[in-house]
Scaffold this active site. Structure first.
Site, PDB file in Angstrom:
ATOM      1  N   PHE A 137       8.937   2.935  -0.370  1.00 11.04           N
ATOM      2  CA  PHE A 137       7.516   3.249  -0.244  1.00 11.04           C
ATOM      3  C   PHE A 137       7.375   4.501   0.612  1.00 11.04           C
ATOM      4  CE2 PHE A 137       3.248   3.208   1.479  1.00 11.04           C
ATOM      5  CZ  PHE A 137       2.507   2.954   0.337  1.00 11.04           C
ATOM      6  N   ASP A 222      12.694   8.598   6.001  1.00  9.28           N
ATOM      7  CA  ASP A 222      11.302   8.232   6.201  1.00  9.28           C
ATOM      8  C   ASP A 222      11.278   7.134   7.268  1.00  9.28           C
ATOM      9  OD1 ASP A 222       8.827   7.020   6.138  1.00  9.28           O
ATOM     10  OD2 ASP A 222       8.605   7.105   3.967  1.00  9.28           O
ATOM     11  N   LYS A 251       2.735   6.082  11.240  1.00 12.84           N
ATOM     12  CA  LYS A 251       2.192   4.802  11.724  1.00 12.84           C
ATOM     13  C   LYS A 251       2.076   4.637  13.246  1.00 12.84           C
ATOM     14  CE  LYS A 251       2.552   1.918   7.700  1.00 12.84           C
ATOM     15  NZ  LYS A 251       3.304   2.455   6.567  1.00 12.84           N
TER      16      LYS A 251
HETATM   17  C1  LIG Z   1       3.047   3.251   5.414  1.00 11.11           C
HETATM   18  C2  LIG Z   1       4.192   4.070   4.956  1.00 11.11           C
HETATM   19  C3  LIG Z   1       3.991   5.356   4.412  1.00 11.11           C
HETATM   20  C4  LIG Z   1       2.623   5.908   4.157  1.00 11.11           C
HETATM   21  O1  LIG Z   1       1.918   6.115   5.312  1.00 11.11           O
HETATM   22  P1  LIG Z   1       0.320   6.390   5.260  1.00 11.11           P
HETATM   23  O2  LIG Z   1       0.001   6.741   6.677  1.00 11.11           O
HETATM   24  O3  LIG Z   1      -0.319   5.131   4.775  1.00 11.11           O
HETATM   25  O4  LIG Z   1       0.117   7.510   4.326  1.00 11.11           O
HETATM   26  C5  LIG Z   1       5.116   6.087   4.091  1.00 11.11           C
HETATM   27  N1  LIG Z   1       6.347   5.620   4.290  1.00 11.11           N
HETATM   28  C6  LIG Z   1       6.576   4.398   4.804  1.00 11.11           C
HETATM   29  C7  LIG Z   1       7.982   3.943   5.020  1.00 11.11           C
HETATM   30  C8  LIG Z   1       5.511   3.579   5.151  1.00 11.11           C
HETATM   31  O5  LIG Z   1       5.725   2.352   5.622  1.00 11.11           O
END
Ligand SMILES: *Cc1c(COP(=O)(O)O)cnc(C)c1O
Length: 397
Positions: A137, A222, A251
């Site tokens: 994700f 990420d 986050k």
């Molecule tokens: C939540 C998340 C995103 C996206 O972040 P947003 O601030 O909602 O755009 C990207 N990568 C990972 C691993 C996430 O958990």
């Protein structure tokens, strides 16, 4: 306003992209939140791994108030003092030499995709292809969505970005087979969050690092969810002592004030030049001040170690619960990023826990996910374990 009034306005005027529960949380302190009727909940989701220091942490709140009285926004056409301090602190605690700031995880990953493409293009050897993992994700803007290896999120939004490839996570051979001389970047979560709290086998990330170095491909992690103390280290990559070329954060970075960041080596930063990429709000004085205060607390002596210890305790307690319930297939995770995989959808369990005053969430249909603030202590964990046992009993699982 009461919950009924809030519900009515929401249904009339807010586009329904979340399918919310009929619950309005209006106040928070530490790991506790209260709804519009004053009912208390124990928050074991922290706004999806955002409020890592707990709600309304006094250090962050004070920094926000102070900055709000000084300068809220000025644009990146000028230097921003809290932003340069934040960048220096992030560099001090990671492999990254330089930073680009934005407002969210998806924007940070979008920046990573653009940076990788431009890096190779500027070098005169364009390598547009990007490899990511199945069940990954990376966000919802079209580039980050294209990088997300979950077809359910793609439906209805095609055509996506070309030159995106997905490989099974935790499978080095599959990655090796997928890399071609058009591959410019491999983008991975060091622990997959949304896709099911999947921890790779020891050695996988190091193997990926070696492969990327050998084949001259950029490696990006990420760390939007797994970073910032969540897994018991400041960054999840530290568990395997592997450093990428690029990492993305968001986050937990501002403890609730929107901010995202991309960090990279000096060499990779050459991919961007003035005018190549930008973000109006990115790292503005207010969000940078919140992030700076958050980072100061996170990196204070013993803070993350204490969270790691609570996480180990929680994992042990969950494993004990699993021993008594055949419906539980596996308990996994690191630090305070924990998942419990069931042999059935967990939605009814999440509902039952909410009725019992515990907030948590899913990671895919069958995995219950806990992402409490890192300041939680053992009594709060015991409270959640007792509620979980009672709910499992009630559901007959
Ligand atoms: C939540 C998340 C995103 C996206 O972040 P947003 O601030 O909602 O755009 C990207 N990568 C990972 C691993 C996430 O958990």
């Amino acid at each position: 306003m009461n919950t009924e009034e809030i519900t009515q306005l929401n249904e009339q005027h807010v586009i329904n992209t979340y399918g919310q529960r009929k619950l309005a949380l209006v106040r928070g302190e530490g790991a506790r939140v209260w709804d519009a009727e004053g009912r208390e909940y124990l928050d074991f989701f922290a706004g999806i791994a955002v409020c890592n220091l707990g709600h309304c942490h006094p250090t962050v709140t004070e920094a926000i108030c102070r900055q709000a009285q000084t300068l809220v926004h000025i644009s990146n056409l000028y230097y921003i003092e809290p932003q340069v301090k934040l960048a220096a602190l992030l560099s001090h605690h990671s492999f990254a030499d330089k930073w680009f700031f934005c407002n969210s995880g998806t924007e940070a990953n979008e920046a990573a995709i653009k940076l990788a493409r431009r890096y190779w293009s500027v070098k005169g050897t364009p390598k547009p292809e990007i490899i990511t993992a199945e069940h990954s994700f990376h966000g919802r803007t079209l580039g980050a969505l294209s990088a997300t290896g979950q077809p359910k999120y793609h439906q209805g939004f095609e055509p996506l970005l070309p030159d995106m490839k997905y490989v099974p996570y935790n499978d080095l051979q599959a990655l090796e087979a997928a890399i071609t001389d058009r591959t410019g970047m491999v983008l991975l979560e060091p622990i997959q969050g949304e896709g099911g709290v999947r921890v790779p086998d020891p050695g996988y990330l190091a193997g990926v690092r070696n492969l990327c170095t050998e084949k001259n491909v950029l490696l990006a992690f990420d760390e939007v969810q797994a970073g910032l103390g969540r897994t018991g280290k400041l960054f999840a990559q530290e568990h395997e002592q592997v450093t990428p070329d690029i990492m993305t954060l968001a986050k937990g970075l501002g403890n609730g004030v929107p901010i995202g960041a991309l960090g990279c080596t000096n060499a990779v930063a050459e991919g961007f030049a003035p005018g190549a990429h930008a973000c109006t709000f990115g790292g503005n004085p207010l969000s940078a001040a919140a992030a700076l205060a958050t980072m100061e607390v996170l990196t204070s002596p013993g803070f993350i170690e204490a969270a790691a210890e609570t996480g180990a305790y929680f994992l042990g307690m969950l494993a004990a619960v699993a021993g008594d319930h055949a419906a539980i297939r596996q308990v996994r995770g690191r630090g305070l990023m924990l998942g419990v995989e069931f042999d059935r959808p967990v939605a009814p369990l999440i509902e039952a826990l909410l009725d019992a005053g515990i907030i948590c969430g899913p990671a895919g249909p069958n995995v219950l996910r806990f992402l409490p603030p890192l300041i939680v202590e053992k009594p709060a964990v015991d409270c959640v374990i007792a509620a979980l046992e009672a709910c499992l009993e009630e559901l007959g699982w």
